[in-house]
Enzyme design. Structure first.
Site, PDB file in Angstrom:
ATOM      1  N   CYS A 152       0.857  -1.187   0.000  1.00 52.82           N
ATOM      2  CA  CYS A 152       0.000   0.000   0.000  1.00 52.82           C
ATOM      3  C   CYS A 152       0.896   1.241   0.000  1.00 52.82           C
ATOM      4  CB  CYS A 152      -0.940   0.112   1.187  1.00 52.82           C
ATOM      5  SG  CYS A 152      -2.045  -1.279   1.370  1.00 52.82           S
ATOM      6  N   ARG A 155       3.419   0.152  -5.171  1.00 54.59           N
ATOM      7  CA  ARG A 155       3.277  -0.490  -3.857  1.00 54.59           C
ATOM      8  C   ARG A 155       1.950  -1.231  -3.714  1.00 54.59           C
ATOM      9  NH1 ARG A 155       6.932   1.698  -0.193  1.00 54.59           N
ATOM     10  NH2 ARG A 155       5.668   0.863   1.482  1.00 54.59           N
ATOM     11  N   TRP A 210      -2.943  -2.440  -1.699  1.00 56.73           N
ATOM     12  CA  TRP A 210      -2.618  -3.834  -2.020  1.00 56.73           C
ATOM     13  C   TRP A 210      -3.367  -4.638  -0.976  1.00 56.73           C
ATOM     14  CZ3 TRP A 210      -0.341  -8.123   0.249  1.00 56.73           C
ATOM     15  CH2 TRP A 210       0.087  -9.140  -0.629  1.00 56.73           C
ATOM     16  N   ASN A 250      -1.222   1.951   6.129  1.00 55.19           N
ATOM     17  CA  ASN A 250      -0.439   0.926   5.457  1.00 55.19           C
ATOM     18  C   ASN A 250       0.075  -0.011   6.541  1.00 55.19           C
ATOM     19  OD1 ASN A 250       1.395  -0.591   3.962  1.00 55.19           O
ATOM     20  ND2 ASN A 250       2.977   0.998   4.041  1.00 55.19           N
ATOM     21  N   GLY A 251      -0.184  -1.310   6.389  1.00 49.74           N
ATOM     22  CA  GLY A 251       0.253  -2.268   7.394  1.00 49.74           C
ATOM     23  C   GLY A 251      -0.864  -3.258   7.686  1.00 49.74           C
ATOM     24  N   GLU A 311      18.154 -16.163  -9.506  1.00 46.68           N
ATOM     25  CA  GLU A 311      17.678 -14.792  -9.680  1.00 46.68           C
ATOM     26  C   GLU A 311      16.994 -14.628 -11.048  1.00 46.68           C
ATOM     27  OE1 GLU A 311      16.935 -12.323  -8.143  1.00 46.68           O
ATOM     28  OE2 GLU A 311      17.051 -10.629  -9.499  1.00 46.68           O
ATOM     29  N   LYS A 333      13.121 -13.523 -11.775  1.00 46.24           N
ATOM     30  CA  LYS A 333      12.812 -12.368 -12.622  1.00 46.24           C
ATOM     31  C   LYS A 333      11.824 -12.758 -13.703  1.00 46.24           C
ATOM     32  CE  LYS A 333      14.030  -9.874 -10.956  1.00 46.24           C
ATOM     33  NZ  LYS A 333      14.711  -9.386  -9.784  1.00 46.24           N
ATOM     34  N   GLU A 355       8.243 -13.518 -12.229  1.00 43.12           N
ATOM     35  CA  GLU A 355       7.460 -12.431 -11.638  1.00 43.12           C
ATOM     36  C   GLU A 355       6.924 -11.442 -12.663  1.00 43.12           C
ATOM     37  OE1 GLU A 355       9.223  -9.662  -8.770  1.00 43.12           O
ATOM     38  OE2 GLU A 355      11.167  -9.961  -9.678  1.00 43.12           O
ATOM     39  N   HIS A 410      19.044 -35.963 -10.708  1.00 39.88           N
ATOM     40  CA  HIS A 410      18.490 -36.568  -9.490  1.00 39.88           C
ATOM     41  C   HIS A 410      16.982 -36.363  -9.426  1.00 39.88           C
ATOM     42  CE1 HIS A 410      22.447 -37.585  -7.972  1.00 39.88           C
ATOM     43  NE2 HIS A 410      22.837 -36.417  -8.448  1.00 39.88           N
ATOM     44  N   LYS A 446       5.995  -3.596  -4.542  1.00 36.89           N
ATOM     45  CA  LYS A 446       7.439  -3.373  -4.452  1.00 36.89           C
ATOM     46  C   LYS A 446       7.978  -3.666  -3.055  1.00 36.89           C
ATOM     47  CE  LYS A 446      11.426  -1.857  -5.903  1.00 36.89           C
ATOM     48  NZ  LYS A 446      12.189  -2.845  -6.681  1.00 36.89           N
TER      49      LYS A 446
HETATM   50  O1  M6R Z   1      13.075  -4.385  -0.437  1.00 35.04           O
HETATM   51  P1  M6R Z   1      13.666  -5.746  -0.299  1.00 35.04           P
HETATM   52  O2  M6R Z   1      14.997  -5.866  -0.932  1.00 35.04           O
HETATM   53  O3  M6R Z   1      13.704  -6.231   1.125  1.00 35.04           O
HETATM   54  O4  M6R Z   1      12.681  -6.711  -1.088  1.00 35.04           O
HETATM   55  C1  M6R Z   1      12.880  -8.100  -1.075  1.00 35.04           C
HETATM   56  C2  M6R Z   1      12.019  -8.790  -2.100  1.00 35.04           C
HETATM   57  O5  M6R Z   1      10.669  -8.548  -1.836  1.00 35.04           O
HETATM   58  C3  M6R Z   1      12.337  -8.331  -3.513  1.00 35.04           C
HETATM   59  O6  M6R Z   1      13.672  -8.500  -3.836  1.00 35.04           O
HETATM   60  C4  M6R Z   1      11.468  -9.114  -4.530  1.00 35.04           C
HETATM   61  O7  M6R Z   1      11.853 -10.453  -4.555  1.00 35.04           O
HETATM   62  C5  M6R Z   1      11.569  -8.472  -5.911  1.00 35.04           C
HETATM   63  N1  M6R Z   1      10.260  -8.276  -6.454  1.00 35.04           N
HETATM   64  C6  M6R Z   1      12.311  -9.292  -6.898  1.00 35.04           C
HETATM   65  O8  M6R Z   1      12.410  -8.679  -8.139  1.00 35.04           O
END
Ligand code: M6R
Length: 613
Positions: free
Chosen positions: A2, A27, A74, A100-101, A488, A492, A495, A511, A608
Site C-alpha cells: 500500500c 506499492r 494492495w 499501510n500495514g 535470480e 525475474k 514475476e 536426481h 514493491k
Molecule cells: O526491499 P527488499 O529488498 O527487502 O525486497 C525483497 C524482495 O521482496 C524483492 O527483492 C522481490 O523479490 C523483488 N520483487 C524481486 O524482483
C-alpha cells in the site's frame, strides 16, 4: 505494501495527492482513494482499480481543500472494492484515516467497538482505527490543544501489528496527525508545506528535506510546523535529513518502463555503490563499521538474511566471505529464519539485505538476532529506512530509487557491496593473499564499463524474446556462483512474464528434474566459472539429448555450434560474474513481458515493498 501520501499547505491538495499516488502505485494498485478537508467537512472519494480511475472520478476536480490524505491499496483484509479501499472514516464521519500495514488484533477491536455501538461497512482491519480514535476522542472530557493527538495516541496504543497512519479531522481543519510502527512513512518539509509519503521518491520533486519517524513517534503537522511526540506525548526534537537523490531519478526519463530504465542505470548505480569504498591506498573502506580483527576472528558464523532478490545477492556474499575470510556463512530467507530458532549468540554476525529497508520479515529477523545477542549489519538502498534504524551498523548501496517491482539495479549493487564487504573483512583478518585481493579490486573498478558492454546485447535479446515468449516452462541451470544467478533469473522471469520457471544446480538435474525435460523445452544455462564449465556443458548435453532448446550466457570460449543461442558477456572475476551474467537475463524477462503485453513495472499480485508477513 500500500502507498500513502498526504499534503498540508497552501495549494490544492488533490492534484498533489494524485501525483504522489501515481508514483507510489508500484506499492499496490487494486483500489485508491482520497479525503480532503473542504471547509468544515471531510470529502471522501474512492474507487476500485488504478489511480487513474480515481483521477477520472466525477467531481474530483472540484476538491478545493489544501489538506488531504490518499491511499493506493494492495489488499490484505477484504477483497479489492470501493468499500474496502481507503481512506476509512468513523461512524460520525469526523475522522478520515489512511493506513499501510496490518492490524493483527482487529477482530478483538472490532468486537469491542461493536459492543460500544459502532458499526462497520468494510471487511478491512483498518476501519477499526478511525472508530477507535472517535471512541477515545468522545471519552476524553478535557478540551485542550492535545485532545486530537491524545485520541490518536490512545487508539494506536491499542493496535497490534504494523501501521503507518495519517489522520485528518473536520474538527481540526488545520492539522494532520501521523504515526508509524514497522511500516514506512516520511515527512517532506518546505517552508509552508508538508508532504507525507510511504517513500521518498514520490515526493522528491517538492523537497529534499525529510523528517524520519521512529516507531510510535507521533507528528502533528500544520502548514508551517511539525511537532513531534513520543508515545507518552513528551515533546521530542528532530532534525531534517537532506536526501541527495534528484527528482528525475524517480521519473522514466524517456524509457517505456521503469524496469528498462533501471536495467540501463546499472553502470551508474554500480559506480555510486563503489563510490570511494576503495581508497587511495587501494584498501577497502567502511568508516561506518567498527569491526576489529579480534571480533571477526572470534566469529563462529555469519548469517545473511533477506527475501527474494536480496537473498540471491546474499548468496554471492556467502561465496565471497567463505572464500576470502574462511568464516562459515549461512544464507537464509527471512520468513524462515525468524521461525526456525536459529543458533545465534554474540559470536554471530547477522547481515540483512533489503533494497527498501522496509520488508517486514527481514526487519523481524533483525530484531530477533539482536535479542539473541548478535551484532547486526543492514545493507539497504534507502537512507533512514526501518532496517537501517534497527541495525547496529548500516551500509548503503546508493543505487538511486528503484521503482519497478522487479529488482534489477538493486540486485547488482547489493552484489557489489557485499563482495566489497567480504574483501574489507579479509583485509582486516589478513586471511587472503594481498595480490589476490588487489586483482579483485581492479576488477571491481572495471565493472561499470563491462556492464555498459554487456548491455549491448539488448537487440539480440529483444529478438530472441520474440521467438520464445509463448513458452510455458523454462529451466535455468548453473553451478557454483552461476547457480545463484540461475535462481535470480528464474525469479525475474516468473514475476514479470508469468511463465513458470525453475532453477537447478546443473549437477542436480539427473536426481529428478531431468524427468521434466522434453522435446522443445527451453533450458537457459549460465557458464562463467572456468573450473566448472566442462561439468556444466556435460549437463547441458544431457538436456540437448532429450530435445531441449538451449540458451547459454557465458564469458568462456565455447563451441557455439552445440547450442541454439549463445550470449557472450565480458570476462571478470568469478565473484562479480553475477553482475554481468544477470543482465541479459533481466533483459530477457523484460522483453518477454513486453511481448506478452503485460504491465512490466506492476506485475499482478505483487508490490514493491512487502511490509506484511
Ligand atoms: O526491499 P527488499 O529488498 O527487502 O525486497 C525483497 C524482495 O521482496 C524483492 O527483492 C522481490 O523479490 C523483488 N520483487 C524481486 O524482483
Amino acid at each position: 505494501m500500500c502507498g500513502i501520501v498526504g499534503y498540508i499547505g497552501t495549494k490544492k491538495a488533490c492534484p498533489i495527492l494524485l501525483a504522489g499516488l501515481s508514483r507510489l502505485e508500484y506499492r499496490g494498485y487494486d483500489s485508491a482513494g482520497i479525503s480532503t478537508i473542504e471547509k468544515n467537512r471531510l470529502s471522501l472519494m474512492k474507487v476500485k482499480g488504478r489511480v487513474k480511475n480515481l483521477a477520472n472520478l466525477d467531481g474530483i476536480d472540484n476538491l478545493e481543500g489544501t489538506i488531504g490524505i490518499a491511499h493506493t491499496r494492495w489488499a490484505t483484509h477484504g477483497k479489492p472494492s470501493k468499500d474496502n479501499s481507503h481512506p476509512h472514516q468513523d461512524n460520525s464521519k469526523s475522522f478520515s484515516v489512511v493506513h499501510n500495514g496490518i492490524i493483527e488484533n482487529y477482530n478483538e477491536l472490532r468486537k469491542f467497538l461493536t459492543d460500544n455501538g459502532y458499526s462497520f461497512y468494510s471487511q478491512t482491519d483498518t476501519e477499526v482505527i478511525p472508530n477507535l480514535i472517535h471512541y477515545y476522542f468522545t471519552k476524553d472530557i478535557a478540551n485542550d490543544e492535545l485532545k486530537f493527538l491524545r485520541a490518536v495516541k490512545n487508539a494506536c496504543l491499542d493496535l497490534k501489528g504494523s501501521f503507518a497512519i495519517e489522520v485528518i479531522s473536520k474538527l481540526y481543519p488545520d492539522n494532520m496527525i501521523v504515526v508509524r510502527q514497522d511500516s514506512p512513512l516520511v515527512i517532506g518539509t518546505c517552508e509552508d508545506e508538508k508532504y507525507l509519503s510511504s517513500d521518498i521518491p514520490a515526493i522528491l520533486s517538492y523537497t529534499r528535506d525529510f523528517y524520519l519517524l521512529n516507531d510510535l513517534e507521533f507528528a502533528v503537522l500544520t502548514r508551517n510546523m511539525v511537532k513531534f511526540y513520543d508515545k507518552d506525548l513528551n515533546k521530542i526534537e528532530k532534525q531534517t535529513q537532506n536526501i541527495e537523490w534528484n527528482a528525475s531519478a524517480a521519473e522514466k526519463d524517456g524509457f517505456d518502463d521503469f524496469m528498462l530504465k533501471e536495467i540501463y542505470e546499472q553502470p551508474t548505480a554500480i559506480r555510486e555503490t563503489i563510490g570511494s569504498r576503495i581508497n587511495l591506498d587501494n584498501k577497502c573502506e567502511f568508516d561506518e563499521l567498527q569491526f576489529t580483527k579480534k571480533y571477526l576472528n572470534n566469529l563462529n558464523k555469519i548469517y545473511i538474511v533477506a527475501c527474494g532478490t536480496a537473498m540471491h545477492a546474499g548468496l554471492t556474499g556467502k561465496n565471497a566471505i567463505e572464500k576470502l575470510c574462511k568464516i562459515p556463512v549461512e544464507v537464509d530467507i527471512a520468513s524462515e529464519f525468524r521461525y526456525r530458532d536459529p543458533i545465534i549468540d554474540e559470536k554471530t554476525l547477522c547481515i540483512f539485505i533489503s533494497q527498501s529497508g522496509e520488508t517486514a520479515d527481514t526487519i523481524a529477523a533483525l530484531k530477533l538476532s539482536k535479542e539473541k545477542g548478535a551484532k547486526t549489519l543492514a545493507i539497504s538502498n534507502v537512507i533512514g529506512s526501518s532496517i537501517t534504524r534497527e541495525a547496529d551498523y548500516s551500509i548503503y548501496t546508493h543505487a538511486g530509487p528503484e521503482i519497478a517491482v522487479a529488482s534489477t539495479k538493486a540486485y547488482t549493487s547489493q552484489v557489489v557491496l557485499i563482495n566489497i564487504l567480504a574483501i574489507y573483512f579479509a583485509e582486516i583478518l589478513e586471511s587472503c593473499d594481498i595480490k589476490i585481493l588487489n586483482n579483485i579490486k581492479k576488477d571491481i573498478l572495471d565493472l561499470p564499463k563491462k556492464i555498459e558492454e554487456t548491455l549491448k546485447c539488448n537487440e539480440i535479446i529483444k529478438n530472441f524474446a520474440k521467438t520464445i515468449y509463448q513458452e510455458k516452462d523454462v529451466f535455468f541451470l548453473g553451478r557454483g556462483i552461476d547457480e545463484t544467478v540461475a535462481k535470480e533469473a528464474s525469479l525475474k522471469l516468473k514475476e514479470i512474464s508469468y511463465i513458470h520457471s525453475d532453477s537447478y544446480a546443473a549437477g542436480e538435474l539427473k536426481h529428478g528434474p531431468i524427468a521434466l525435460i522434453e522435446n522443445g523445452i527451453l533450458v537457459i544455462s549460465i557458464l562463467t566459472d572456468s573450473n566448472l564449465v566442462k561439468k556444466t556443458i556435460s549437463n547441458i548435453q544431457e538436456v540437448i539429448t532429450r530435445g531441449a532448446k538451449t540458451l547459454v550466457i557465458t564469458n568462456q570460449k565455447l563451441d557455439k555450434n552445440m547450442f541454439d543461442k549463445v550470449i557472450d558477456i565480458p570476462e571478470t572475476n568469478c565473484f562479480f560474474s553475477p553482475i554481468l551474467s544477470i543482465i541479459p537475463l533481466q533483459l530477457l524477462a523484460y522483453y518477454i513481458s513486453k511481448e506478452k503485453g503485460l504491465d512490466v513495472d506492476k506485475p499482478r499480485n505483487l508490490a514493491k515493498s512487502v511490509t506484511v508477513e
